[in-house]
Design a protein around this motif. Structure first.
Motif, PDB file in Angstrom:
ATOM      1  N   VAL A   1       0.837  -1.201   0.000  1.00 61.72           N
ATOM      2  CA  VAL A   1       0.000   0.000   0.000  1.00 61.72           C
ATOM      3  C   VAL A   1       0.874   1.253   0.000  1.00 61.72           C
ATOM      4  O   VAL A   1       0.578   2.236  -0.696  1.00 61.72           O
ATOM      5  CB  VAL A   1      -0.952  -0.012   1.208  1.00 61.72           C
ATOM      6  CG1 VAL A   1      -1.707   1.309   1.323  1.00 61.72           C
ATOM      7  CG2 VAL A   1      -1.941  -1.169   1.090  1.00 61.72           C
TER       8      VAL A   1
ATOM      9  N   VAL B   1      -6.852   1.383  -3.653  1.00 60.62           N
ATOM     10  CA  VAL B   1      -6.097   0.130  -3.641  1.00 60.62           C
ATOM     11  C   VAL B   1      -7.076  -1.029  -3.536  1.00 60.62           C
ATOM     12  O   VAL B   1      -7.997  -1.007  -2.706  1.00 60.62           O
ATOM     13  CB  VAL B   1      -5.097   0.077  -2.468  1.00 60.62           C
ATOM     14  CG1 VAL B   1      -4.422  -1.297  -2.388  1.00 60.62           C
ATOM     15  CG2 VAL B   1      -4.051   1.174  -2.613  1.00 60.62           C
TER      16      VAL B   1
ATOM     17  N   ARG C   1      -6.309   4.684  -0.445  1.00 59.29           N
ATOM     18  CA  ARG C   1      -4.933   4.552   0.036  1.00 59.29           C
ATOM     19  C   ARG C   1      -4.606   5.548   1.144  1.00 59.29           C
ATOM     20  O   ARG C   1      -4.015   5.169   2.168  1.00 59.29           O
ATOM     21  CB  ARG C   1      -3.960   4.741  -1.132  1.00 59.29           C
ATOM     22  CG  ARG C   1      -2.487   4.701  -0.750  1.00 59.29           C
ATOM     23  CD  ARG C   1      -1.592   4.875  -1.962  1.00 59.29           C
ATOM     24  NE  ARG C   1      -0.184   4.871  -1.581  1.00 59.29           N
ATOM     25  CZ  ARG C   1       0.489   5.965  -1.233  1.00 59.29           C
ATOM     26  NH1 ARG C   1      -0.120   7.151  -1.222  1.00 59.29           N
ATOM     27  NH2 ARG C   1       1.766   5.880  -0.899  1.00 59.29           N
TER      28      ARG C   1
END
Length: 372
Positions: free
Chosen positions: A112, A120, A200
């Motif tokens: 990540v 993500v 994210r």
């Protein structure tokens, strides 16, 4: 005997109420139009996945919403990294595992951090996504902060399907159907870490994977932790877009999935005891009495309910067959495995043994739920 009958009736009422939630389900995920899909970073943690990774990568690399595909190689002892690079993924070698961390969370945290897109999607190496899944998961974030998806399972044999479906029933009896409009309290939230989506920047700010670094049932631990902090967590039906081949044999289903069934490191002992009681009273006991030729009317009603559940499970399997229909015959075995794993939890996976943390990873029980 009267006390047992009353307890069984109470457990039956609890299960009936949980199953009733399945009448109100959001629609299954559908592919988002390609032009409407945001660019997404797909992160795949992988340790010794050379034999299973290729179908996942080939599929996700053709997904129009996948702006990049990152494979985080978690000290694999095979050619996982070489295979991923050859197929076109961006490969990151995970740093050495720090004390107190489980490998998957450590790999995901680094993946990540390395991602370059605002959304993500994480996938396990044994998943087989259909192009369009990534965009659908990203679109689902319009109403959620964390989305996990229920897949369709590919079982290699009827016996494997029967045991898998019986174990799946223990989860449904304890928590209700996964994809419903009912929002559970944080400490009863479920998730499937094989496929998740989130923004994210929010995950980095929350440092969610660090918060559940020691949990073996990492997906549920993460969902409960974040739900307790106000995140809107969704568990959606992705059976049309995602298939998973989790295990290679009946023995592997028993050993590997069975060890995680109690959710021991994220569930209090009181709830574990209550869950065991529900499973034994409504699944194990009716089957035992039927085998002995002494079922009560309540047992027969519970057995009918259990067989009706197999019809609802058809969508969850790639090739539903005789194994699914016969799965109630293995409910005693599943209750035994759940009990065994509750009292003798294991913390070993892929050649690593993780120490039991001094304090189990428990989600916070914050009542506030917001989208910010």
């Amino acid at each position: 005997m009267k006390v047992l009958t009353l307890a069984q009736a109470a457990a039956a009422a609890v299960v009936a109420a949980r199953l009733a939630r399945g009448r109100h389900r959001p629609p299954p995920l559908r592919p988002a139009p390609a032009d409407d899909s945001p660019r997404v970073s797909v992160v795949i943690p992988a340790r010794d996945e050379e034999a299973r990774l290729a179908p996942c990568l080939r599929a996700v690399l053709t997904d129009p919403a996948a702006g990049e595909v990152i494979v985080v190689d978690d000290a694999s002892r095979d050619a996982t990294a070489e295979l991923a690079a050859a197929l076109g993924a961006r490969v990151i070698a995970a740093d050495p595992l720090p004390p107190g961390w489980v490998g998957k969370q450590w790999a995901l945290r680094q993946g990540v951090a390395a991602a370059t897109h605002p959304i993500v999607v994480t996938l396990d190496a044994d998943t087989r996504p259909v192009p369009g899944l990534v965009g659908a998961m990203a679109a689902a974030l319009s109403g959620h902060d964390l989305v996990t998806a229920a897949p369709r399972f590919d079982c290699g044999s009827g016996a494997e399907q029967a045991l898998h479906a019986s174990m799946l029933a223990t989860l449904v009896y304890r928590f209700g159907p996964s994809s419903t409009r009912t929002v559970p309290p944080p400490h009863r939230t479920l998730a499937n870490g094989q496929c998740t989506a989130f923004r994210r920047d929010r995950m980095l700010a929350a440092d969610g994977f660090a918060a559940v670094r020691s949990a073996m049932t990492d997906d549920v631990a993460l969902a409960r932790h974040l739900a307790g902090r106000g995140w809107r967590v969704g568990f959606l039906d992705a059976a049309d877009l995602l298939e998973v081949d989790m295990h290679d044999s009946v023995a592997e289903v028993w050993r590997e999935w069975g060890r995680s069934l109690p959710l021991a490191d994220v569930t209090s002992r009181g709830w574990q005891a209550a869950d065991l009681a529900v499973v034994w009273l409504t699944m194990g006991l009716p089957s035992l009495r039927l085998l002995l030729g002494r079922p009560t009317p309540l047992d027969l009603g519970l057995l009918l309910q259990r067989w009706l559940l197999t019809a609802a499970f058809r969508r969850s399997y790639d090739r539903p067959g005789l194994g699914l229909a016969l799965s109630p015959l293995l409910d005693v075995a599943s209750a035994v495995r759940l009990t065994q794993a509750t009292f003798r939890p294991t913390r070993t996976w892929r050649g690593r043994t993780y120490l039991t943390p001094a304090r189990p990873a428990q989600p916070a029980r914050t009542a506030t739920r917001s989208g910010t």
